[in-house]
Design a protein around this motif. Structure first.
Motif, PDB file in Angstrom:
ATOM      1  N   ARG A  50       5.550  -1.137  24.729  1.00  0.00           N
ATOM      2  CA  ARG A  50       5.836  -2.572  24.728  1.00  0.00           C
ATOM      3  C   ARG A  50       7.180  -2.860  24.055  1.00  0.00           C
ATOM      4  O   ARG A  50       7.954  -3.699  24.533  1.00  0.00           O
ATOM      5  CB  ARG A  50       4.713  -3.314  24.003  1.00  0.00           C
ATOM      6  CG  ARG A  50       4.853  -4.834  24.057  1.00  0.00           C
ATOM      7  CD  ARG A  50       3.618  -5.517  23.524  1.00  0.00           C
ATOM      8  NE  ARG A  50       3.349  -5.182  22.148  1.00  0.00           N
ATOM      9  CZ  ARG A  50       2.352  -4.384  21.745  1.00  0.00           C
ATOM     10  NH1 ARG A  50       1.545  -3.835  22.631  1.00  0.00           N
ATOM     11  NH2 ARG A  50       2.166  -4.116  20.461  1.00  0.00           N
ATOM     12  N   ARG A  51       7.465  -2.163  22.972  1.00  0.00           N
ATOM     13  CA  ARG A  51       8.729  -2.354  22.273  1.00  0.00           C
ATOM     14  C   ARG A  51       9.910  -1.976  23.174  1.00  0.00           C
ATOM     15  O   ARG A  51      10.924  -2.682  23.235  1.00  0.00           O
ATOM     16  CB  ARG A  51       8.754  -1.515  20.998  1.00  0.00           C
ATOM     17  CG  ARG A  51       7.809  -2.014  19.916  1.00  0.00           C
ATOM     18  CD  ARG A  51       7.749  -1.052  18.737  1.00  0.00           C
ATOM     19  NE  ARG A  51       6.741  -1.473  17.775  1.00  0.00           N
ATOM     20  CZ  ARG A  51       6.945  -2.353  16.806  1.00  0.00           C
ATOM     21  NH1 ARG A  51       8.137  -2.897  16.678  1.00  0.00           N
ATOM     22  NH2 ARG A  51       5.979  -2.696  15.987  1.00  0.00           N
ATOM     23  N   ILE A  52       9.793  -0.850  23.858  1.00  0.00           N
ATOM     24  CA  ILE A  52      10.871  -0.416  24.738  1.00  0.00           C
ATOM     25  C   ILE A  52      11.053  -1.401  25.895  1.00  0.00           C
ATOM     26  O   ILE A  52      12.183  -1.657  26.342  1.00  0.00           O
ATOM     27  CB  ILE A  52      10.596   1.013  25.249  1.00  0.00           C
ATOM     28  CG1 ILE A  52      10.729   2.018  24.092  1.00  0.00           C
ATOM     29  CG2 ILE A  52      11.565   1.398  26.369  1.00  0.00           C
ATOM     30  CD1 ILE A  52      10.444   3.447  24.481  1.00  0.00           C
ATOM     31  N   ARG A  53       9.957  -1.977  26.394  1.00  0.00           N
ATOM     32  CA  ARG A  53      10.053  -2.944  27.491  1.00  0.00           C
ATOM     33  C   ARG A  53      10.857  -4.169  27.052  1.00  0.00           C
ATOM     34  O   ARG A  53      11.720  -4.662  27.783  1.00  0.00           O
ATOM     35  CB  ARG A  53       8.657  -3.363  27.957  1.00  0.00           C
ATOM     36  CG  ARG A  53       8.693  -4.232  29.222  1.00  0.00           C
ATOM     37  CD  ARG A  53       7.305  -4.709  29.605  1.00  0.00           C
ATOM     38  NE  ARG A  53       6.393  -3.606  29.811  1.00  0.00           N
ATOM     39  CZ  ARG A  53       5.316  -3.354  29.054  1.00  0.00           C
ATOM     40  NH1 ARG A  53       5.033  -4.134  28.027  1.00  0.00           N
ATOM     41  NH2 ARG A  53       4.543  -2.338  29.310  1.00  0.00           N
ATOM     42  N   PHE A  54      10.585  -4.666  25.837  1.00  0.00           N
ATOM     43  CA  PHE A  54      11.332  -5.820  25.328  1.00  0.00           C
ATOM     44  C   PHE A  54      12.822  -5.502  25.227  1.00  0.00           C
ATOM     45  O   PHE A  54      13.681  -6.287  25.651  1.00  0.00           O
ATOM     46  CB  PHE A  54      10.802  -6.237  23.954  1.00  0.00           C
ATOM     47  CG  PHE A  54       9.461  -6.911  23.991  1.00  0.00           C
ATOM     48  CD1 PHE A  54       9.059  -7.630  25.107  1.00  0.00           C
ATOM     49  CD2 PHE A  54       8.598  -6.817  22.910  1.00  0.00           C
ATOM     50  CE1 PHE A  54       7.823  -8.244  25.148  1.00  0.00           C
ATOM     51  CE2 PHE A  54       7.355  -7.438  22.945  1.00  0.00           C
ATOM     52  CZ  PHE A  54       6.964  -8.150  24.062  1.00  0.00           C
ATOM     53  N   VAL A  55      13.123  -4.336  24.665  1.00  0.00           N
ATOM     54  CA  VAL A  55      14.522  -3.966  24.465  1.00  0.00           C
ATOM     55  C   VAL A  55      15.220  -3.751  25.808  1.00  0.00           C
ATOM     56  O   VAL A  55      16.406  -4.057  25.958  1.00  0.00           O
ATOM     57  CB  VAL A  55      14.620  -2.707  23.579  1.00  0.00           C
ATOM     58  CG1 VAL A  55      16.076  -2.256  23.445  1.00  0.00           C
ATOM     59  CG2 VAL A  55      14.041  -2.997  22.197  1.00  0.00           C
ATOM     60  N   PHE A  56      14.501  -3.233  26.796  1.00  0.00           N
ATOM     61  CA  PHE A  56      15.068  -3.054  28.133  1.00  0.00           C
ATOM     62  C   PHE A  56      15.518  -4.393  28.709  1.00  0.00           C
ATOM     63  O   PHE A  56      16.607  -4.514  29.272  1.00  0.00           O
ATOM     64  CB  PHE A  56      14.044  -2.396  29.057  1.00  0.00           C
ATOM     65  CG  PHE A  56      14.412  -2.489  30.520  1.00  0.00           C
ATOM     66  CD1 PHE A  56      15.457  -1.743  31.036  1.00  0.00           C
ATOM     67  CD2 PHE A  56      13.715  -3.346  31.365  1.00  0.00           C
ATOM     68  CE1 PHE A  56      15.809  -1.840  32.381  1.00  0.00           C
ATOM     69  CE2 PHE A  56      14.054  -3.455  32.704  1.00  0.00           C
ATOM     70  CZ  PHE A  56      15.107  -2.696  33.211  1.00  0.00           C
TER      71      PHE A  56
END
Length: 330
Positions: A50-56
């Motif tokens: 989820r964190r990586i999705r936000f940063v993407f």
């Protein structure tokens, strides 16, 4: 976990938990020892995904803003950083795909599951960073030889926006589980972007006060140099895992010697250890029992010693007859 009766024919073997035993041509048993609840298909942290999705989303959106700003202002630092952001967005997307694949359960042909897909993604991330560094350096050299006009005002505004975006992305990823190589790779990308934003701000301010447009190119090279070390470490660590190298801190010779010195063991050999993915270490070893020692007690003894000494959490132990390892070592 199912219990099986080992080839030694011991009457007590049916009551010993947590073993897998397989037939072996020249030994007593091939035991598989691990903790309760351990699975080859490791749990992929949904929180990290989820964190990586936000940063993407942040990275892809700002890359577009930065590309337009770099083109309008004529800033190489912004254009280079925009390329960096595009590369990072692609790497983050690759990481998200890797998470989805890694979540697939193990099957009869892929008994370790797809967990190592994340290592492949981390390797791709590092390789893309190194390629980007080479491109930034080449472009900077061209600009140093042929300086071009740079509009410092628009460059500064876009760089400040990028700094805020990258600070948010760094905080989101930093507070995740950094033992995950995929998240660590994403964090390195975003930190590289953060350094790029700082360098671009510095270049813009310098150009505003001095008119030296060469600062734009010089700071681009500096940012590239700062990224190289982290990118190379990510690539080297990934290759190390894929080549099944011994985990850092594990000495194969010392491990065999230490096992052989245990009172229950007569000899130890054929020790192999490797990283499955991230921090999960796996090992196999052959041991022979000391005189009068029941071979069935050796797997838990070996596993406990390797876990305490080297933090290896999954061990397969082959128990051979006394004297067999001595003959094999000759």
């Amino acid at each position: 976990m199912a219990n099986t009766t080992p080839q030694t024919g011991s009457e007590n073997s049916k009551n010993i938990p947590h073993y897998h035993s397989d037939a072996h041509d020249h030994g007593y048993d091939n035991h598989h020892e691990h903790d309760d609840g351990h699975e080859h298909n490791h749990i992929v942290t949904a929180n990290n995904e989820r964190r990586i999705r936000f940063v993407f989303i942040f990275t892809a959106g700002y890359a577009l803003i930065q590309a337009v700003g770099g083109w309008l202002s004529g800033s190489l630092a912004l254009i280079a950083d925009s390329g960096h952001m595009v590369s990072d967005a692609a790497a983050l997307l690759l990481a998200l795909v890797a998470y989805r694949i890694a979540r697939q359960p193990a099957d009869e042909t892929r008994t370790y599951g797809f967990h190592r897909v994340r290592v492949l993604a981390a390797l791709a991330n590092g390789a893309m960073l190194l390629l980007l560094v080479a491109w930034i350096t080449w472009e900077a050299i061209q600009r140093i030889n042929s300086p071009t006009e740079v509009l410092a005002g628009p460059m500064l505004i876009v760089a400040i926006i990028g700094l805020l975006v990258n600070l948010a992305g760094t905080w989101i990823l930093w507070s995740g589980n950094r033992s995950d190589s995929n998240l660590r790779g994403a964090l390195l990308h975003v930190m590289g972007d953060l350094l790029g934003s700082v360098g671009t701000i510095g270049a813009a301010i310098g150009i505003m006060f001095t008119g030296w447009v060469i600062l734009d190119s010089l700071l681009s090279v500096l940012v590239a140099a700062l990224v190289v070390r982290s990118a190379w470490k990510l690539v080297a660590d990934s290759i190390r895992v894929l080549l099944q190298a011994v985990p850092q801190g594990v000495d194969a010779v010392a491990a065999e010697r230490g096992l052989a010195e245990l009172p229950e063991i007569d000899d130890a050999g054929h020790f192999h250890a490797w990283i499955l993915a991230d921090e999960s270490a796996v090992a196999t070893v052959h041991v022979s029992p000391a005189e009068g020692v029941d071979p069935l007690i050796l797997p838990p003894v070996v596993s406990a010693w390797l876990k305490a000494r080297y933090a290896i959490d999954h061990v397969t132990v082959q128990v051979d007859p006394r004297g067999q390892l001595d003959r094999e070592h000759r």
